[in-house]
Write a protein that holds these residues in place. Sequence first.
Motif, PDB file in Angstrom:
ATOM      1  N   VAL A 114       0.856  -1.187   0.000  1.00 26.51           N
ATOM      2  CA  VAL A 114       0.000   0.000   0.000  1.00 26.51           C
ATOM      3  C   VAL A 114       0.891   1.235   0.000  1.00 26.51           C
ATOM      4  CG1 VAL A 114      -1.790   1.304   1.220  1.00 26.51           C
ATOM      5  CG2 VAL A 114      -1.809  -1.200   1.299  1.00 26.51           C
ATOM      6  N   LEU A 115       0.564   2.204  -0.845  1.00 24.37           N
ATOM      7  CA  LEU A 115       1.284   3.476  -0.892  1.00 24.37           C
ATOM      8  C   LEU A 115       0.267   4.600  -0.776  1.00 24.37           C
ATOM      9  CD1 LEU A 115       3.726   5.308  -1.357  1.00 24.37           C
ATOM     10  CD2 LEU A 115       3.454   4.950  -3.813  1.00 24.37           C
ATOM     11  N   GLY A 116       0.343   5.345   0.321  1.00 25.03           N
ATOM     12  CA  GLY A 116      -0.578   6.453   0.536  1.00 25.03           C
ATOM     13  C   GLY A 116       0.058   7.782   0.194  1.00 25.03           C
ATOM     14  N   PHE A 117      -0.773   8.778  -0.090  1.00 23.70           N
ATOM     15  CA  PHE A 117      -0.284  10.130  -0.379  1.00 23.70           C
ATOM     16  C   PHE A 117      -1.389  11.118  -0.050  1.00 23.70           C
ATOM     17  CE2 PHE A 117      -1.293   7.613  -4.118  1.00 23.70           C
ATOM     18  CZ  PHE A 117      -2.413   8.258  -4.622  1.00 23.70           C
ATOM     19  N   LYS A 118      -1.128  12.403  -0.280  1.00 25.72           N
ATOM     20  CA  LYS A 118      -2.077  13.435   0.102  1.00 25.72           C
ATOM     21  C   LYS A 118      -3.038  13.767  -1.032  1.00 25.72           C
ATOM     22  CE  LYS A 118       0.796  15.800   3.542  1.00 25.72           C
ATOM     23  NZ  LYS A 118       1.367  17.116   3.953  1.00 25.72           N
ATOM     24  N   ALA A 119      -4.200  14.299  -0.647  1.00 27.26           N
ATOM     25  CA  ALA A 119      -5.193  14.790  -1.607  1.00 27.26           C
ATOM     26  C   ALA A 119      -5.513  16.242  -1.259  1.00 27.26           C
ATOM     27  CB  ALA A 119      -6.460  13.948  -1.562  1.00 27.26           C
ATOM     28  N   LEU A 120      -5.848  16.996  -2.279  1.00 26.84           N
ATOM     29  CA  LEU A 120      -6.170  18.407  -2.098  1.00 26.84           C
ATOM     30  C   LEU A 120      -7.641  18.620  -2.412  1.00 26.84           C
ATOM     31  CD1 LEU A 120      -4.836  21.188  -1.480  1.00 26.84           C
ATOM     32  CD2 LEU A 120      -4.655  21.492  -3.958  1.00 26.84           C
ATOM     33  N   PHE A 121      -8.387  19.121  -1.444  1.00 28.81           N
ATOM     34  CA  PHE A 121      -9.789  19.447  -1.660  1.00 28.81           C
ATOM     35  C   PHE A 121      -9.855  20.850  -2.244  1.00 28.81           C
ATOM     36  CE2 PHE A 121      -9.664  16.040   1.237  1.00 28.81           C
ATOM     37  CZ  PHE A 121     -10.882  15.393   1.226  1.00 28.81           C
ATOM     38  N   THR A 122     -10.384  20.979  -3.443  1.00 27.82           N
ATOM     39  CA  THR A 122     -10.289  22.259  -4.132  1.00 27.82           C
ATOM     40  C   THR A 122     -11.517  22.541  -4.990  1.00 27.82           C
ATOM     41  OG1 THR A 122      -8.953  23.547  -5.702  1.00 27.82           O
ATOM     42  CG2 THR A 122      -9.070  21.178  -6.073  1.00 27.82           C
ATOM     43  N   GLU A 123     -11.826  23.836  -5.156  1.00 27.26           N
ATOM     44  CA  GLU A 123     -12.849  24.279  -6.082  1.00 27.26           C
ATOM     45  C   GLU A 123     -12.226  24.737  -7.401  1.00 27.26           C
ATOM     46  OE1 GLU A 123     -15.541  27.132  -4.388  1.00 27.26           O
ATOM     47  OE2 GLU A 123     -15.595  26.102  -2.450  1.00 27.26           O
ATOM     48  N   GLU A 124     -10.897  24.684  -7.470  1.00 27.28           N
ATOM     49  CA  GLU A 124     -10.221  25.052  -8.709  1.00 27.28           C
ATOM     50  C   GLU A 124     -10.383  23.936  -9.727  1.00 27.28           C
ATOM     51  OE1 GLU A 124      -6.390  26.943  -8.644  1.00 27.28           O
ATOM     52  OE2 GLU A 124      -6.502  27.185  -6.467  1.00 27.28           O
ATOM     53  N   GLU A 125     -10.743  24.310 -10.936  1.00 22.47           N
ATOM     54  CA  GLU A 125     -11.024  23.305 -11.964  1.00 22.47           C
ATOM     55  C   GLU A 125      -9.767  22.766 -12.630  1.00 22.47           C
ATOM     56  OE1 GLU A 125     -13.928  24.597 -14.727  1.00 22.47           O
ATOM     57  OE2 GLU A 125     -15.409  25.111 -13.199  1.00 22.47           O
ATOM     58  N   ARG A 126      -8.695  23.540 -12.599  1.00 23.08           N
ATOM     59  CA  ARG A 126      -7.458  23.094 -13.254  1.00 23.08           C
ATOM     60  C   ARG A 126      -6.260  23.544 -12.430  1.00 23.08           C
ATOM     61  NH1 ARG A 126     -11.175  23.219 -17.058  1.00 23.08           N
ATOM     62  NH2 ARG A 126     -11.036  21.728 -18.776  1.00 23.08           N
ATOM     63  N   PHE A 127      -5.886  22.694 -11.489  1.00 22.89           N
ATOM     64  CA  PHE A 127      -4.741  22.970 -10.622  1.00 22.89           C
ATOM     65  C   PHE A 127      -3.818  21.758 -10.718  1.00 22.89           C
ATOM     66  CE2 PHE A 127      -3.171  23.430  -6.043  1.00 22.89           C
ATOM     67  CZ  PHE A 127      -2.113  24.227  -6.451  1.00 22.89           C
ATOM     68  N   PHE A 128      -2.936  21.782 -11.712  1.00 21.49           N
ATOM     69  CA  PHE A 128      -2.192  20.585 -12.081  1.00 21.49           C
ATOM     70  C   PHE A 128      -0.766  20.525 -11.534  1.00 21.49           C
ATOM     71  CE2 PHE A 128      -5.236  21.145 -15.680  1.00 21.49           C
ATOM     72  CZ  PHE A 128      -6.002  20.014 -15.425  1.00 21.49           C
ATOM     73  N   THR A 129      -0.345  21.521 -10.796  1.00 22.99           N
ATOM     74  CA  THR A 129       1.033  21.530 -10.293  1.00 22.99           C
ATOM     75  C   THR A 129       1.055  21.184  -8.806  1.00 22.99           C
ATOM     76  OG1 THR A 129       0.915  23.907  -9.815  1.00 22.99           O
ATOM     77  CG2 THR A 129       1.746  23.251 -11.981  1.00 22.99           C
ATOM     78  N   VAL A 130       2.209  20.699  -8.333  1.00 24.60           N
ATOM     79  CA  VAL A 130       2.390  20.413  -6.913  1.00 24.60           C
ATOM     80  C   VAL A 130       3.373  21.419  -6.323  1.00 24.60           C
ATOM     81  CG1 VAL A 130       1.861  17.968  -7.079  1.00 24.60           C
ATOM     82  CG2 VAL A 130       4.195  18.724  -7.436  1.00 24.60           C
ATOM     83  N   ALA A 131       3.083  21.831  -5.106  1.00 24.97           N
ATOM     84  CA  ALA A 131       3.932  22.824  -4.451  1.00 24.97           C
ATOM     85  C   ALA A 131       5.092  22.184  -3.701  1.00 24.97           C
ATOM     86  CB  ALA A 131       3.093  23.669  -3.489  1.00 24.97           C
ATOM     87  N   GLU A 132       4.931  20.932  -3.305  1.00 23.58           N
ATOM     88  CA  GLU A 132       5.945  20.267  -2.493  1.00 23.58           C
ATOM     89  C   GLU A 132       7.089  19.726  -3.344  1.00 23.58           C
ATOM     90  OE1 GLU A 132       1.841  18.859  -0.882  1.00 23.58           O
ATOM     91  OE2 GLU A 132       2.782  19.194  -2.825  1.00 23.58           O
ATOM     92  N   ASP A 133       8.251  19.628  -2.717  1.00 22.36           N
ATOM     93  CA  ASP A 133       9.359  18.915  -3.340  1.00 22.36           C
ATOM     94  C   ASP A 133       9.088  17.414  -3.238  1.00 22.36           C
ATOM     95  OD1 ASP A 133      10.767  21.246  -3.897  1.00 22.36           O
ATOM     96  OD2 ASP A 133      11.727  21.249  -1.925  1.00 22.36           O
ATOM     97  N   LEU A 134       9.363  16.688  -4.302  1.00 20.72           N
ATOM     98  CA  LEU A 134       9.138  15.249  -4.284  1.00 20.72           C
ATOM     99  C   LEU A 134      10.252  14.571  -3.482  1.00 20.72           C
ATOM    100  CD1 LEU A 134       8.087  14.613  -7.994  1.00 20.72           C
ATOM    101  CD2 LEU A 134       6.659  15.212  -6.033  1.00 20.72           C
ATOM    102  N   PRO A 135       9.915  13.849  -2.435  1.00 20.89           N
ATOM    103  CA  PRO A 135      10.936  13.208  -1.598  1.00 20.89           C
ATOM    104  C   PRO A 135      11.645  12.072  -2.325  1.00 20.89           C
ATOM    105  CG  PRO A 135       8.754  12.521  -0.909  1.00 20.89           C
ATOM    106  CD  PRO A 135       8.555  13.585  -1.944  1.00 20.89           C
TER     107      PRO A 135
END
Length: 343
Positions: A114-135
Amino acid sequence: MLLSIIIPMFNAEKYIQRCLSSIINQNIPADHYEILVMNDGSTDQSSQIVEQFRLQYQNVFLFTDINEGPDAKRNKGLDIAKGKYIYFVDADDYLAHNTLGPLLDLAVEKKLQVLGFKALFTEEERFFTVAEDLPRPDDMDITTGESFLESHRDVRFEIWWYLINREYLNKVGARFDKDNYCSDVMFTLKLFLNAERMVFYPVHIYRYYQSQNSLTRDKREPTYLTRMIRDFKATIIELSQLITECEEERKLSKILLENLKYRRDYLVFFIIPLMLRANYNYERIQENLSVFRKENAYPIKDFLGKEYSGMKYKSLNFIFNHSILLKPLIFVFRYSKHRRFVT
């Protein structure tokens, strides 16, 4: 085939193009993953939109069947999936671009179940970038599912938080209860309680799209409330029976049992406001509470804590646990202009 992405779809013509485009725009070779769109008897233009993708991309597949509900379609997707790993996406949501590649590499390299990760709850229709650095993979700690549940009391159980090894999923026999709003809970819990190799990847990958208009409309509809109450009730019973079994056989640690009781009592606490909003009378509410009492899920004992500790929740917990106070609460709620005071 490394990955199968399963998407149940019903009348999603407004969203399915965005969903599929976000999955196509990933840093994975097309022959390494398949996109299985399980059409649940849609009557709009959803299937035509998917068909255009299917003609353009060799890894997009469309399966059309009668309307059965999303859980039935997820089960059917599992039956035909070929990927080493499984991922579930809802048709009205989408993914950040170029994020699945690192996840898949990590899962394969570490032989994760199992590999878990985060989800973003958003009203934005097109938010395709991630703000975090990939570990880096070496920075990820492998843990068991039980240990993860012990240290994450408020873990989310929705299936789109997790990438799952298909062989492991089949081994533990995890399947979805047909047409149950809370079926994710028992499905994911079964995976956790058996997992020996799990990692949580602290990056917002999934975009849970929330249209304010649709959310407000759906939650006012009687059919929505009725289904929520039915599914909360079924999940409360299943969780209670699991807790009882584990207590009798001493299967789980004290901390984990306490966390499971909290999750069950969370559902018991919030099913009461749902019954009030659905205009259940006192007798009908008492009938459901009697069922919970037989399952040792009522009175509510394990809900209050660090997550819910304010006076509002303490007061309501006291009222919910005393039948004599429920009648006046029903009266006040029914004739109040501010019916959100218990939600």
